[in-house]
Design an enzyme around this catalytic site. Sequence first.
Site, mmCIF file in Angstrom:
data_model
loop_
_atom_site.group_PDB
_atom_site.id
_atom_site.type_symbol
_atom_site.label_atom_id
_atom_site.label_comp_id
_atom_site.label_asym_id
_atom_site.label_seq_id
_atom_site.Cartn_x
_atom_site.Cartn_y
_atom_site.Cartn_z
ATOM 1 N N LYS A 133 14.589 52.688 98.440
ATOM 2 C CA LYS A 133 14.642 51.715 99.538
ATOM 3 C C LYS A 133 15.889 52.033 100.364
ATOM 4 C CE LYS A 133 12.813 47.924 99.719
ATOM 5 N NZ LYS A 133 11.855 47.422 100.750
ATOM 6 N N ASP A 192 8.267 50.211 98.457
ATOM 7 C CA ASP A 192 7.238 49.179 98.674
ATOM 8 C C ASP A 192 6.038 49.768 99.413
ATOM 9 O OD1 ASP A 192 8.976 49.517 100.825
ATOM 10 O OD2 ASP A 192 8.907 47.418 101.454
#
Length: 368
Positions: A192, A225
């Site tokens: 991320k 994600d």
Amino acid sequence: MSTPSLLILPGDGIGPEVMAEVRKIIDWMGANRGLAFEVSEDLVGGAAYDAHGTPLHDDTMAKAQEVDAVLLGAVGGPKYDALDFSVKPERGLLRLRKEMDLYANLRPAQCFDALADFSSLKKDVVAGLDIMIVRELTSGVYFGEPRGIHTEGNERVGINTQRYTESEIDRVARSAFELARKRDGKVCSMEKANVMESGILWREVVQEVRDKDYPDIELSHMYADAGAMQLTRWPKQFDVIVTDNLFGDLLSDLAAMLTGSLGMLPSASLGAPMENGRPKALYEPVHGSAPDIAGQGKANPIACILSFAMALRYSFDQGEEATRLEQAVEAVLADGLRTADLLGEEGATPVSTSEMGDAIVAKLAASA
Ligand code: NAD
């Protein structure tokens, strides 16, 4: 070159039952394919506790450090639930992982066509799927300091720290690139980097390792994600995925379940290369000791057999033999043979643990 060595640790519950089927394959390969292994066998988990009062004897640990690969069945069971934490069967497995410093956990998600209906996704999305998730296993937020729960003002605060050093990222990236060289040559790194500094460093280091030492590998980067979404949308776009401990924990479970039963899932944990260039390695099925079905001939031996196929490919440079073994598994499933965990379709032929092993050996013999 010296004969490759393999330490077999069957463990508890269904561990010895599924391992017996792997032994049939090893024996067959030795007799028919000229593939000789120096195989030794020892105790781990509850079985080791019963014999030695410890879930992993020091001698067994020393042996594990010396061999080219360790193949483990499963540990644990209700008989040992009341034991002190320090001697529980699982401690034997944890000691192996820790002392061998196994920092790269490999979880393949491979879908055999005959089992595509077991997936919760549409058949054309998963049929023929073959991807590998490489999860960093010894660092990251599960280990970072500071951690704990303390009080600030009049409320409690829970703290965990995501921490990665360059060298930790570097070595797991190398494991992923080495694997990709034995597969389709593609790696997707997931983090991320949009919201985490550790993610920015992760992305930079993975890219640097690739540019310096693995220019032949096609590397892409994805936010974790978005990666989860892509894994459920069209998983076949991936070959090898490399990611940190936390994201890897989630993504490998997600990917594994794309393919159906627990009885089908192999795994490997790899460490640093040894003097002979092979990585330290522990191969094991993802499932546990399944005390509910132990001793009844109901266990599916395929997860353990596919773990051995991984050992052939990643520790012993026997990629062709690994593929041959995977094809034998595929052929047996295509014939409709099913252990109890895979029953449900019309026309399937129920088989016991040992009948499944025999059928796989027979397919190997037919393909030789
Ligand atoms: P489990 O994986 O042993 O079993 C979960 C369910 O899946 C059970 O219904 C079992 O019958 C079924 N199952 C598992 N493997 C199968 C196979 N090869 N063929 C057919 N069915 C299969 O998990 P659990 O029940 O949560 O744990 C049982 C014991 O195993 C516990 O002591 C646990 O601590 C231990 N455990 C060990 C490991 C390991 O050795 N790596 C992993 C998980 C759990």
